[in-house]
Motif scaffolding. Structure first.
Motif, PDB file in Angstrom:
ATOM      1  N   TYR A  29       0.836  -1.205   0.000  1.00  0.00           N
ATOM      2  CA  TYR A  29       0.000   0.000   0.000  1.00  0.00           C
ATOM      3  C   TYR A  29       0.875   1.262   0.000  1.00  0.00           C
ATOM      4  CZ  TYR A  29      -3.638   3.333   0.672  1.00  0.00           C
ATOM      5  OH  TYR A  29      -4.464   4.416   0.469  1.00  0.00           O
ATOM      6  N   ALA A  30       1.991   1.221   0.725  1.00  0.00           N
ATOM      7  CA  ALA A  30       2.895   2.381   0.770  1.00  0.00           C
ATOM      8  C   ALA A  30       3.392   2.740  -0.628  1.00  0.00           C
ATOM      9  CB  ALA A  30       4.077   2.096   1.697  1.00  0.00           C
ATOM     10  N   ALA A  32       2.009   1.793  -3.547  1.00  0.00           N
ATOM     11  CA  ALA A  32       0.887   2.114  -4.443  1.00  0.00           C
ATOM     12  C   ALA A  32       0.366   3.522  -4.195  1.00  0.00           C
ATOM     13  CB  ALA A  32      -0.234   1.094  -4.271  1.00  0.00           C
ATOM     14  N   SER A  33       0.345   3.941  -2.933  1.00  0.00           N
ATOM     15  CA  SER A  33      -0.192   5.268  -2.596  1.00  0.00           C
ATOM     16  C   SER A  33       0.905   6.331  -2.597  1.00  0.00           C
ATOM     17  CB  SER A  33      -0.836   5.235  -1.207  1.00  0.00           C
ATOM     18  OG  SER A  33       0.149   4.979  -0.216  1.00  0.00           O
ATOM     19  N   LEU A  34       2.161   5.890  -2.605  1.00  0.00           N
ATOM     20  CA  LEU A  34       3.333   6.767  -2.492  1.00  0.00           C
ATOM     21  C   LEU A  34       3.417   7.452  -1.129  1.00  0.00           C
ATOM     22  CD1 LEU A  34       3.354   8.297  -6.097  1.00  0.00           C
ATOM     23  CD2 LEU A  34       4.718   6.393  -5.228  1.00  0.00           C
ATOM     24  N   ASP A  35       2.686   6.930  -0.147  1.00  0.00           N
ATOM     25  CA  ASP A  35       2.818   7.410   1.229  1.00  0.00           C
ATOM     26  C   ASP A  35       3.830   6.512   1.928  1.00  0.00           C
ATOM     27  OD1 ASP A  35       2.705   8.090   3.864  1.00  0.00           O
ATOM     28  OD2 ASP A  35       0.535   7.952   4.063  1.00  0.00           O
ATOM     29  N   GLY A  61      -3.836   5.281   7.509  1.00  0.00           N
ATOM     30  CA  GLY A  61      -5.247   5.657   7.642  1.00  0.00           C
ATOM     31  C   GLY A  61      -5.966   5.551   6.304  1.00  0.00           C
ATOM     32  N   MET A  62      -5.245   5.908   5.217  1.00  0.00           N
ATOM     33  CA  MET A  62      -5.879   5.868   3.895  1.00  0.00           C
ATOM     34  C   MET A  62      -6.109   4.424   3.435  1.00  0.00           C
ATOM     35  SD  MET A  62      -6.347   8.968   3.695  1.00  0.00           S
ATOM     36  CE  MET A  62      -7.174   9.119   2.122  1.00  0.00           C
ATOM     37  N   MET A  65      -9.266   3.657   5.097  1.00  0.00           N
ATOM     38  CA  MET A  65     -10.342   4.328   4.356  1.00  0.00           C
ATOM     39  C   MET A  65     -10.688   3.544   3.086  1.00  0.00           C
ATOM     40  SD  MET A  65     -10.476   8.348   3.444  1.00  0.00           S
ATOM     41  CE  MET A  65     -11.970   9.185   2.907  1.00  0.00           C
ATOM     42  N   SER A  66      -9.661   2.983   2.462  1.00  0.00           N
ATOM     43  CA  SER A  66      -9.895   2.167   1.266  1.00  0.00           C
ATOM     44  C   SER A  66     -10.697   0.915   1.627  1.00  0.00           C
ATOM     45  CB  SER A  66      -8.567   1.776   0.623  1.00  0.00           C
ATOM     46  OG  SER A  66      -7.873   2.931   0.204  1.00  0.00           O
ATOM     47  N   ALA A  69     -14.298   1.960   2.161  1.00  0.00           N
ATOM     48  CA  ALA A  69     -14.995   2.242   0.901  1.00  0.00           C
ATOM     49  C   ALA A  69     -15.303   0.956   0.146  1.00  0.00           C
ATOM     50  CB  ALA A  69     -14.154   3.170   0.032  1.00  0.00           C
ATOM     51  N   ALA A  91     -14.480   9.730   6.442  1.00  0.00           N
ATOM     52  CA  ALA A  91     -13.985   8.697   7.355  1.00  0.00           C
ATOM     53  C   ALA A  91     -13.314   9.297   8.583  1.00  0.00           C
ATOM     54  CB  ALA A  91     -12.985   7.797   6.624  1.00  0.00           C
ATOM     55  N   LYS A  92     -13.461   8.587   9.697  1.00  0.00           N
ATOM     56  CA  LYS A  92     -12.749   8.948  10.933  1.00  0.00           C
ATOM     57  C   LYS A  92     -11.985   7.722  11.406  1.00  0.00           C
ATOM     58  CE  LYS A  92     -15.517  12.675  12.622  1.00  0.00           C
ATOM     59  NZ  LYS A  92     -16.869  12.992  12.958  1.00  0.00           N
ATOM     60  N   PHE A  93     -10.804   7.965  11.957  1.00  0.00           N
ATOM     61  CA  PHE A  93      -9.957   6.861  12.400  1.00  0.00           C
ATOM     62  C   PHE A  93      -9.845   6.928  13.915  1.00  0.00           C
ATOM     63  CE2 PHE A  93      -8.648   8.552   8.288  1.00  0.00           C
ATOM     64  CZ  PHE A  93      -9.086   7.501   7.496  1.00  0.00           C
TER      65      PHE A  93
ATOM     66  N   GLN B  16       6.589   5.252  -9.402  1.00  0.00           N
ATOM     67  CA  GLN B  16       7.226   4.681  -8.204  1.00  0.00           C
ATOM     68  C   GLN B  16       8.737   4.591  -8.374  1.00  0.00           C
ATOM     69  OE1 GLN B  16       5.179   0.947  -7.927  1.00  0.00           O
ATOM     70  NE2 GLN B  16       3.297   1.865  -7.124  1.00  0.00           N
ATOM     71  N   ASP B  57      -2.091  -0.780  -9.873  1.00  0.00           N
ATOM     72  CA  ASP B  57      -1.316  -1.061  -8.664  1.00  0.00           C
ATOM     73  C   ASP B  57      -2.068  -0.622  -7.411  1.00  0.00           C
ATOM     74  OD1 ASP B  57       1.088  -2.226  -7.631  1.00  0.00           O
ATOM     75  OD2 ASP B  57       1.608  -0.228  -6.934  1.00  0.00           O
ATOM     76  N   HIS B  87     -10.216   2.605  -7.755  1.00  0.00           N
ATOM     77  CA  HIS B  87     -10.739   2.630  -6.393  1.00  0.00           C
ATOM     78  C   HIS B  87     -11.005   4.088  -6.007  1.00  0.00           C
ATOM     79  CE1 HIS B  87     -10.933   2.116  -2.065  1.00  0.00           C
ATOM     80  NE2 HIS B  87     -11.007   0.811  -2.255  1.00  0.00           N
ATOM     81  N   ILE B  89     -10.440   5.764  -3.458  1.00  0.00           N
ATOM     82  CA  ILE B  89      -9.425   6.440  -2.637  1.00  0.00           C
ATOM     83  C   ILE B  89      -8.121   6.624  -3.423  1.00  0.00           C
ATOM     84  CG2 ILE B  89      -8.416   6.495  -0.294  1.00  0.00           C
ATOM     85  CD1 ILE B  89     -11.466   6.484  -0.361  1.00  0.00           C
ATOM     86  N   THR B  93      -2.799   8.580  -4.149  1.00  0.00           N
ATOM     87  CA  THR B  93      -1.576   8.467  -4.953  1.00  0.00           C
ATOM     88  C   THR B  93      -1.311   9.772  -5.709  1.00  0.00           C
ATOM     89  OG1 THR B  93      -2.148   6.139  -5.256  1.00  0.00           O
ATOM     90  CG2 THR B  93      -0.411   7.025  -6.675  1.00  0.00           C
ATOM     91  N   ASN B 115      -3.346  10.507  11.580  1.00  0.00           N
ATOM     92  CA  ASN B 115      -4.458  10.714  10.657  1.00  0.00           C
ATOM     93  C   ASN B 115      -5.785  10.581  11.404  1.00  0.00           C
ATOM     94  OD1 ASN B 115      -6.336  10.626   8.598  1.00  0.00           O
ATOM     95  ND2 ASN B 115      -5.180   9.241   7.302  1.00  0.00           N
ATOM     96  N   PRO B 116      -6.489  11.696  11.621  1.00  0.00           N
ATOM     97  CA  PRO B 116      -7.733  11.602  12.397  1.00  0.00           C
ATOM     98  C   PRO B 116      -8.984  11.400  11.543  1.00  0.00           C
ATOM     99  CG  PRO B 116      -7.135  13.907  12.114  1.00  0.00           C
ATOM    100  CD  PRO B 116      -6.129  13.095  11.335  1.00  0.00           C
ATOM    101  N   GLN B 118     -10.767  12.056   7.197  1.00  0.00           N
ATOM    102  CA  GLN B 118     -10.597  12.470   5.798  1.00  0.00           C
ATOM    103  C   GLN B 118     -11.956  12.485   5.122  1.00  0.00           C
ATOM    104  OE1 GLN B 118      -7.537  13.360   4.881  1.00  0.00           O
ATOM    105  NE2 GLN B 118      -6.563  12.557   6.727  1.00  0.00           N
TER     106      GLN B 118
END
Lengths: 147, 186
Positions: A29-30, A32-35, A61-62, A65-66, A69, A91-93, B16, B57, B87, B89, B93, B115-116, B118
Motif C-alpha cells: 500500500y505504501a 501504491a499510494s506513495l505514502d 489511515g488511507m 479508508m480504502s 470504501a 472517514a474517521k480513524f 514509483q 497497482d 478505487h 481512494i 496516490t 491521521n484523524p 478524511q
C-alpha cells in the motif's frame, strides 16, 4: 447484480470486507499510494519514535479508508451495473491498526436521500474493527443509485 | 534514514521508480503547523498523468479482485469506460506524487503525523491520459484537546480544468519544526 434506489431499504447490510494488515500488505500500500511515511514502513524507526505510543509500524489511515470504501464498492461496484456510483466518503480513524492485524469492515444503509430522479443517493454507515473487536475506523459513504 | 530495501519488490510503475521515497530527506523544507496560514492557496509541485499501471497497482494494493479493477484486458472489453475502474481512494496516490517535497501542503509527509479523519468527493472518474493538476488550499487550523490539527482542501482538475475530485485532508501534526525534528531524528 443491478440495485435500484426504489428497491433498496434502510438497514440493508453489506457483506464484510476482510483485509490483512501484515507488513507485506502495508508495504504494498505504501508503494501504491506513495505514502512512504516511516511509521508505516520502517520498524526500527517506529520502535524509537512511538508515534502512537506503540513500538510498531501501523497501517495507513488511507488504507483503512480504502477498506471502508470497499465494503460498498465490492457489493455495488465502483460503477454499478445500472449506473450507480460512489459520490463521497467521509472517514474517521479511532485507533491505529497495528502491523499484523486483520481488519473486518461492515456496513448498513443508514438513510435514503431523495434528491429527485437521477439524483437520489443512499448514505451507508461503515465501520471497521480489528481482530479483537476494537473499532478502528468508521465512515459515511454516499452512493448514487439508479431510480 | 534509508527506506527498507524490501519495498523494491513492490515497485510496479514508472512514477514509483522515480518518486522520492525517503520522507526523512528534506523534512526541513516541509510546511509545518505553526507556519501554515488558513486561506493560503497554490498549485502542487507536479502534475499527474493518469495511467493504467497507476490505477492497477492501487487497486491491487487494496486487495481488490474484481476483474474490472485488476484485469486490463477484461476491463477493455467490459468496463463502462473501456478502462480499469479506479478505487475511490486512488486520489491518495495523485496527492502524494503531486505535492512533492517543498511548499504548501508538504506537511502531508511529516514524520510523527497522525491521521484523524478524511473526506473525499468523487465528481467524475479519472480517465487514462488525463493530466491532473492539484490546487491546495489551507482550509482549517485548530487545536482540539491539546492536539494541533491542520486541514487542506485538494482540488483535482484535468487539463481542460474539469474538477474531478476533492479531498479535505486532515492530520494531527507536530506543532513546530523543532517538534518535527524530534521525530525526524528519532
Amino acid at each position: 447484480m443491478s440495485i435500484s434506489f426504489g428497491e433498496i431499504q434502510t438497514g440493508h447490510s453489506f457483506p464484510p470486507v476482510v483485509q490483512s494488515y501484515a507488513q507485506q500488505a502495508i508495504d504494498h500500500y505504501a508503494l501504491a499510494s506513495l505514502d512512504m511515511n516511516p511509521v508505516h514502513t520502517n520498524e526500527e524507526w517506529a520502535a524509537r519514535a512511538k508515534v502512537f505510543g506503540i513500538p510498531e509500524t501501523v497501517g495507513h489511515g488511507m488504507m483503512t479508508m480504502s477498506t471502508l470504501a470497499s465494503v460498498v464498492t465490492r457489493a455495488w461496484g465502483v460503477i454499478g451495473k445500472g449506473g450507480g456510483s460512489i459520490r463521497f466518503i467521509d472517514a474517521k480513524f479511532t485507533k491505529p491498526v497495528k502491523v499484523g492485524e486483520t481488519v473486518t469492515a461492515t456496513g448498513k444503509v443508514k438513510q435514503k436521500r431523495y434528491y429527485g430522479p437521477g439524483k437520489n443517493w443512499v448514505q451507508v454507515a461503515v465501520e471497521a474493527r480489528d481482530s479483537t473487536g476494537n473499532l478502528i475506523g468508521l465512515a459515511e459513504v454516499g452512493y448514487n443509485l439508479p431510480d | 534514514m534509508p527506506v527498507p530495501n524490501r519495498l523494491d519488490r513492490y515497485v510496479e510503475t514508472e512514477k514509483q521508480r522515480h518518486f522520492s521515497r525517503d520522507f526523512m530527506t528534506g523534512w526541513e523544507a516541509y510546511e509545518t503547523w505553526d507556519e501554515a496560514a488558513v486561506g493560503q492557496s497554490g498549485l502542487a509541485q507536479r502534475t499527474f498523468e493518469i495511467t493504467e499501471e497507476d490505477i492497477l497497482d492501487y487497486n491491487q494494493a487494496c486487495g481488490e479482485t474484481d476483474p474490472l479493477m485488476i484485469d486490463p484486458a477484461f476491463a477493455r472489453k467490459h468496463s463502462p469506460t473501456g478502462e480499469l475502474l479506479q478505487h475511490p481512494i486512488f486520489v491518495t496516490t495523485i496527492a502524494f506524487y503531486s505535492l512533492g517535497e517543498k511548499g504548501i501542503g508538504t506537511w502531508i509527509r511529516t514524520p510523527g503525523a497522525r491521521n484523524p479523519q478524511q473526506r473525499i468527493e468523487i465528481i467524475e472518474r479519472f480517465r487514462y491520459g488525463e493530466i491532473i493538476s492539484t490546487t491546495i488550499t489551507t482550509a482549517d487550523k485548530f487545536t482540539q484537546r491539546g492536539k494541533p490539527y491542520l486541514q487542506m482542501l485538494l482540488d483535482f482538475r484535468n487539463e481542460r480544468n474539469v474538477l474531478k475530485a476533492r479531498w479535505w485532508c486532515s492530520l494531527i501534526l507536530p506543532e513546530t519544526r523543532a517538534d518535527v525534528a524530534r521525530f525526524a531524528n528519532a
